[in-house]
Design an enzyme around this catalytic site. Structure first.
Site, PDB file in Angstrom:
ATOM      1  N   LYS A   1       0.839  -1.196   0.000  1.00 18.19           N
ATOM      2  CA  LYS A   1       0.000   0.000   0.000  1.00 18.19           C
ATOM      3  C   LYS A   1       0.874   1.246   0.000  1.00 18.19           C
ATOM      4  O   LYS A   1       2.012   1.197   0.465  1.00 18.19           O
ATOM      5  CB  LYS A   1      -0.872   0.022   1.277  1.00 18.19           C
ATOM      6  CG  LYS A   1      -2.031  -0.942   1.266  1.00 18.19           C
ATOM      7  CD  LYS A   1      -2.890  -0.791   2.508  1.00 18.19           C
ATOM      8  CE  LYS A   1      -4.032  -1.779   2.532  1.00 18.19           C
ATOM      9  NZ  LYS A   1      -5.033  -1.559   1.473  1.00 18.19           N
TER      10      LYS A   1
ATOM     11  N   ARG B   1     -10.406 -11.508   1.652  1.00 19.93           N
ATOM     12  CA  ARG B   1     -11.208 -12.605   1.075  1.00 19.93           C
ATOM     13  C   ARG B   1     -10.444 -13.922   1.116  1.00 19.93           C
ATOM     14  O   ARG B   1     -11.043 -14.994   1.187  1.00 19.93           O
ATOM     15  CB  ARG B   1     -11.639 -12.210  -0.345  1.00 19.93           C
ATOM     16  CG  ARG B   1     -10.508 -11.990  -1.288  1.00 19.93           C
ATOM     17  CD  ARG B   1     -10.914 -11.174  -2.511  1.00 19.93           C
ATOM     18  NE  ARG B   1     -10.943  -9.737  -2.243  1.00 19.93           N
ATOM     19  CZ  ARG B   1     -11.277  -8.819  -3.138  1.00 19.93           C
ATOM     20  NH1 ARG B   1     -11.622  -9.168  -4.356  1.00 19.93           N
ATOM     21  NH2 ARG B   1     -11.270  -7.538  -2.823  1.00 19.93           N
TER      22      ARG B   1
END
Ligand code: BES
Ligand code: MN
Ligand code: ZN
Length: 475
Positions: A260, A334
């Site tokens: 990130k 996920r």
């Protein structure tokens, strides 16, 4: 701070302070109070407060006038009223207070008691600074008496239980990521289990390997913190199948090899707020002693880049047997949830609800107001919407059509872990939907609602009120 229900009217209360609610453009029945309000040009704007001294006709030492604005008094307005009541108590060092009963549009006495206790107690939450004692707060408020004309109902303890659950969720969210590791979360879950006599199981990496949870394990390859899969069972509902709550517990999400950007990365300590909220809900439900069966499952990992971290292009086989091409290591939520969701089948769930700070896209779509909900069962989605409204911790439904699912197509595995730029919240849910075909399931994306930024930076405790209300509504 303790809460009590009192059947004595507010003007008969002989403690420190009596609250007087005042609607805009109305005259108070106590003439002397009315004169004082006029003298101080009190306009009864929503949340406006005025502490006046001793008022004839009231037995208490002081009277605190609080404006209700224009009628009717809605749920949302009542929350504002409670927040200004709380800060007025902080400012004036009142030790005990009585709050008169009042009509909130569409709400019964039970709602009023639960909400009053929950909001006032939650307002007292303080961030624990590492290595320091809690700062002494200005508030010395010891007793809050809520007037009720409805003899017999005392629902206050439920509001307190919810606020305690929120405090647990907020505390875990606010803790720094070097302290709140997967191991730490497992310890706190064990503590919760011993407090309420719950069954607790913590799977280690070797256990997860044996179960084939390669998707979950791939996320923590680059971290020196070992992954854990925690489950807690509360059984007080006889032979009923359990409600199962699953919470994303990424204790720090650097993005991994798909790193990130640096700015604001500290906020990724909040990527375990799903986990914190399901533990908070378990705490609330167990404290209330509700007659239900509730199971909480927490997959918890740290997502870090390293020479041994997973990389874009890797293919892993999940516990379900389906294979996943990891195109972006930052879509890690996920990857841990899919194996946890497969694991849930062993509990024969009545429903499974997963809660996760899953996508930045949900913040773009819904901001910080509603959480996003997606479900393979419209009845479940509707129940969650209703519980959200009554707890004022709301959700907004997004679709799950096949057209979105097609975006997950991969040439190298059964699916890719990202679906591209469009509809990011929905494609993330479509990914999870591939693992939840055997039961009724809903997914709640709380990336927008679990914490606040800016000067109010901190965890919110959401969606503990929603989830607890949902469980209460099933009893
Ligand atoms: N934990 C983040 C989601 C997130 C982002 C929560 C910002 C709160 C604020 C999640 O793991 C993530 O990184 N999601 C990616 C998915 C993308 C790579 C498909 C995102 O939303 O950018
Ligand atoms: Mn991520
Ligand atoms: Zn994440």
């Amino acid at each position: 701070m303790e809460f009590f229900v009192t059947y004595q009217a507010a003007d008969h209360y002989s403690g420190d302070c009596s609250v007087a609610f005042v609607f805009k453009d109305t005259t108070h029945e106590n003439r002397i109070l009315q004169e004082l309000l006029e003298l101080h040009r009190f306009e009864a704007k929503l949340g406006e407060t005025l502490m006046v001294g001793k008022v004839e006709g009231y037995k208490s030492k002081r009277v605190l006038a609080i404006g209700l604005g224009e009628s009717p008094l809605t749920q949302k307005k009542y929350i504002k009223v409670l927040k200004s009541l709380s800060s007025a108590m902080d400012d004036t060092k009142v030790k005990n207070v009585v709050i008169p009963s009042l009509e909130v549009e569409g709400c019964d006495d039970s709602w009023l008691q639960i909400t009053t206790a929950r909001v006032l107690k939650n307002e007292c939450y303080q961030i624990k600074k590492v290595g320091l004692e809690l700062e002494k707060k200005a508030t010395v408020l010891e007793a809050v008496n809520i007037h009720s004309e409805n003899n017999g109902i005392t629902e206050i303890s439920k509001g307190v239980a919810i606020a305690n659950g929120m405090a647990l969720a907020r505390e875990l969210g606010d803790l720094p990521p070097n302290i709140c590791t997967p191991t730490y979360i497992a310890e706190r879950a064990q503590l919760l289990a011993s407090t309420y006599n719950l069954k607790c199981e913590v799977l280690e990496e070797s256990d997860m390997e044996a179960l084939g949870m390669n998707s979950l394990l791939s996320v923590s390859l680059g971290s020196s913190q070992p992954a854990k899969l925690i489950s807690l069972n509360y059984s007080n509902g006889g032979k009923e199948d359990p409600i199962v709550l699953v919470g994303k517990g990424v204790t720090f999400d650097s993005g991994g090899i798909s790193l990130k950007p640096g700015s604001g990365m500290d906020e990724m300590k909040y990527d375990m707020c799903g986990a914190a909220s399901v533990l908070g809900t378990m705490s609330a439900v167990a404290e209330m002693g509700l007659k239900v069966n509730l199971t909480v499952v927490v997959p918890t990992v740290e997502n870090m880049p390293a020479h041994n971290a997973s990389r874009p292009g890797d293919v892993v086989k999940s516990m379900s047997g389906q294979t996943i091409e990891i195109l972006n290591t930052d879509a890690e939520g996920r990857l841990i949830l899919c194996d946890a969701l497969t694991y849930c089948e062993k509990f024969n769930p009545k429903v499974v609800i997963d809660v996760a700070t899953l996508t930045g896209a949900v913040i773009v779509a819904l901001g910080k107001h509603h959480s996003g909900v997606m479900s393979n069962d419209q009845n479940l989605a509707d129940s969650l919407k209703a519980s959200g409204i009554s707890s004022m911790d709301t959700v907004w439904q997004l679709p799950l059509d096949d057209e979105y699912d097609e975006l997950l197509k991969s040439n190298f595995a059964d699916m890719a872990n990202i679906g591209g730029r469009e509809a990011g919240t929905v494609t993330a849910a479509c990914f999870l939907a591939r693992y939840t075909k055997n039961y009724s399931w809903a997914h709640i994306d709380i990336a927008g609602t679990a914490w606040l930024g800016g000067s109010k930076k901190g965890a919110t405790g959401r969606p503990v009120p929603l989830l607890t209300q949902y469980v209460m509504d099933q009893v």
